[in-house]
Design an enzyme around this catalytic site. Structure first.
Site, PDB file in Angstrom:
ATOM      1  N   ASP A 415      18.380  27.525  25.423  1.00 12.24           N
ATOM      2  CA  ASP A 415      18.577  28.951  25.203  1.00 12.24           C
ATOM      3  C   ASP A 415      19.281  29.179  23.862  1.00 12.24           C
ATOM      4  O   ASP A 415      20.258  28.501  23.534  1.00 12.24           O
ATOM      5  CB  ASP A 415      19.422  29.518  26.349  1.00 12.24           C
ATOM      6  CG  ASP A 415      19.596  31.013  26.263  1.00 12.24           C
ATOM      7  OD1 ASP A 415      18.601  31.730  26.421  1.00 12.24           O
ATOM      8  OD2 ASP A 415      20.739  31.459  26.043  1.00 12.24           O
ATOM      9  N   GLU A 471      14.391  27.629  21.954  1.00 11.52           N
ATOM     10  CA  GLU A 471      14.276  29.069  21.722  1.00 11.52           C
ATOM     11  C   GLU A 471      14.904  29.296  20.355  1.00 11.52           C
ATOM     12  O   GLU A 471      16.126  29.402  20.214  1.00 11.52           O
ATOM     13  CB  GLU A 471      15.009  29.852  22.807  1.00 11.52           C
ATOM     14  CG  GLU A 471      14.853  31.352  22.646  1.00 11.52           C
ATOM     15  CD  GLU A 471      15.692  32.130  23.644  1.00 11.52           C
ATOM     16  OE1 GLU A 471      15.172  33.108  24.211  1.00 11.52           O
ATOM     17  OE2 GLU A 471      16.863  31.769  23.847  1.00 11.52           O
TER      18      GLU A 471
END
Length: 534
Positions: A415, A471
């Site tokens: 993330d 990401e």
């Protein structure tokens, strides 16, 4: 004095066996004697008081006092590595890093003492014998059955200098392998506490039968990935899972996923987090807000205990085994398991957040700080993990290795992975590379073309063989899609596709109560940032 001693009806020079109360009588007025006798580890205080002439006064010898209770554990020096609590044949070694602490205490607790925030036994660590460099350590021998642990650190409380030491706080070991606190999802702790006291489980020799499980090692181009919220996937009664909303509930639906052609599941955050982090009343829906997604990690080594049907029972070992069961059963069906991991920030937030673990152990090391102690917020969640600090990047690599070697996961989706490429606080190229770089004008948070953490992960003999998906952006505007430093093995999410999908799902979340509407069970949710439901 001689006359006084002769007038007593009991020789004061005689030392009796002090197993009962003894009385001394004498008639000499206006005089007082205090003395102490000792025999066979027996302490007895004798006080002789003389009152008016001709009156008899009494001296009482106290009953034998019991010796202090023996310590439950034998305390030895211990070793500075490995970090965390490590079980050995004859005891457990504890080791934890803290550069700035002035003292450290190991706190041992039973499950019954934990909810009351009582410490069963404290082990102060000596700076001379229980510290090597910046690592505090101790080795204990004894019975650790159902025993939990945490730490207290003392030092300077000076937020402007980046220090938050508070010796009244029991801190969670960053390397704890199971976290015990509340047992049921969404249920408040004692006295309606949203942040119940947490502790790590002291490990034991536990056997899990992997039945010869090995990595599937599918080519990444062949993957059909189903992103899944562990609780949401089977929580609704329509799932017909036996243990709805748990790791075992997912196991019940693996055959269904296989029929759909899925050969990889990506689990949304299931490392220990606190779903009651922002618990408050929602007047619109008439219920209470929860951090449902879990993008706010408390501990990186521990599976979320409240996703287990067993909760925190057996001091968290059942939650570990249920997660392992999920991975093993998925592999049996030809389905890989990826984890969504959140190393860009933690649940401790900014300067107004709680002191749970990292902040109380060594805030200035684990978080990216400005010169006056402010928290850089490239994550959009209050703090930014100091990923390229030498100690922190080792911690991250240790965490990833653990999930691969002990839990058998097949890879990770990172993330806000661009934060993993930013320079650490007090960036020093000499410290990182061994020499000063020409024209080195990097400041805290500057993007690095060859970030040490990504280098370590990419070239690690264990991690370079698993799926690594970035990401490749963060909330500080660092957009690296197509430019993430990948060393030839990283993949990236496509930012534009994810943005459109995120917008649509966000609209759904505003309109519906996600906990009750089954529509969300089948939606693929590639969110690019953490949104807490309202």
């Amino acid at each position: 004095m001689e006359n006084l001693l002769r007038s007593t009806s009991y020789s004061l020079f005689h030392t009796p066996k002090l197993t009962s109360t003894h009385t001394f009588q004498f008639t000499n007025p206006n005089f007082q004697i205090n003395f102490q006798t000792s025999r066979r580890n027996t302490n007895a205080a004798v006080a002789v008081n003389a009152g008016d002439a001709g009156e008899l006064d009494t001296a009482v010898v106290e009953k034998e006092k019991p010796p202090p209770s023996p310590r439950r554990f034998q305390v030895l020096r211990g070793n500075p590595t490995p970090f965390g609590a490590t079980v050995h044949q004859d005891g457990v070694n504890f080791a934890i890093y803290s550069h700035n602490a002035t003292s450290a205490t190991l706190c041992l607790m039973t499950p019954s003492d934990l909810p009351q925030k009582r410490i069963t036994e404290e082990i102060p660590l000596d700076q001379l014998t229980n510290k090597t460099g910046d690592v505090w350590h101790v080795f204990l021998k004894g019975d650790f059955t159902d025993m939990l642990y945490g730490y207290k650190f003392d030092g300077e409380f000076s937020p402007e200098e980046g220090h938050y030491y508070d010796s009244s706080q029991i801190l969670l070991d960053p390397y704890a392998k199971a976290v015990v606190s509340r047992g049921e999802f969404g249920v408040l702790g004692p006295d309606d506490d949203c942040w119940s006291q947490m502790a790590g489980r002291i490990p034991s020799v536990d056997e899990f039968d992997w039945e010869g499980d090995l990595p599937l090692a599918f080519a990444q181009r062949d993957l059909v990935i189903y992103e899944m919220h562990v609780r949401g996937f089977t929580r609704h009664e329509s799932s017909k899972a036996e243990s709805r909303g748990t790791y075992l509930g997912v196991v019940d639906k693996l055959d269904h996923l296989k029929e759909l052609g899925v050969n990889c599941i990506e689990l949304m955050p299931c490392q220990e987090f606190n779903e009651l982090e922002y618990f408050s009343y929602n007047p619109v829906l008439g219920d209470y807000r929860l951090n449902y997604w879990g993008y706010s990690t408390v501990n990186y080594f521990s599976p979320m205990s409240r996703y287990a049907s067993a909760g925190a029972r057996n001091c968290g070992i059942n939650a570990i085994n249920e997660f392992k069961q999920l991975v093993k059963e998925a592999h049996k069906r030809g389905i890989e398991v990826l984890m969504d991991v959140v190393f860009n920030h933690t649940a401790e937030g900014n300067e107004n957040g709680p002191i749970l673990s990292f902040r109380g152990v060594d805030n200035s090391v684990f978080y990216m700080l400005a010169p006056k102690g402010e928290f850089y917020n490239y994550s959009g969640c209050g703090n930014t993990f100091n990923c390229n600090h030498p100690v922190v990047r080792r911690f991250i690599v240790d965490t990833l290795r653990y999930w691969v070697t002990e839990m058998h996961v097949d890879g990770f989706r990172f993330d806000l992975a661009s934060i993993l490429t930013r320079g650490s606080s007090l960036w020093d190229s000499v410290n990182v590379y061994g020499n000063q770089l020409e024209d080195d004008l990097l400041t805290t948070g500057s993007p690095l073309s060859s970030p040490p953490l990504i280098d370590m992960i990419s070239n690690d003999p264990i991690l370079r063989g698993v799926k690594l998906i970035a990401e490749a952006w963060d909330c500080g505007g660092l957009y690296q899609v197509g430019a993430f430093p990948h060393w030839g093995i990283w993949s990236e999410w496509n930012g534009k596709v994810c943005s459109y999908a995120s917008f649509l799902v966000y609209i759904f979340f505003i309109i519906f109560d996600r906990e009750k509407k089954s529509i969300y069970r089948a939606i693929y949710i590639p969110f690019s940032f953490s949104i807490y439901i309202i």
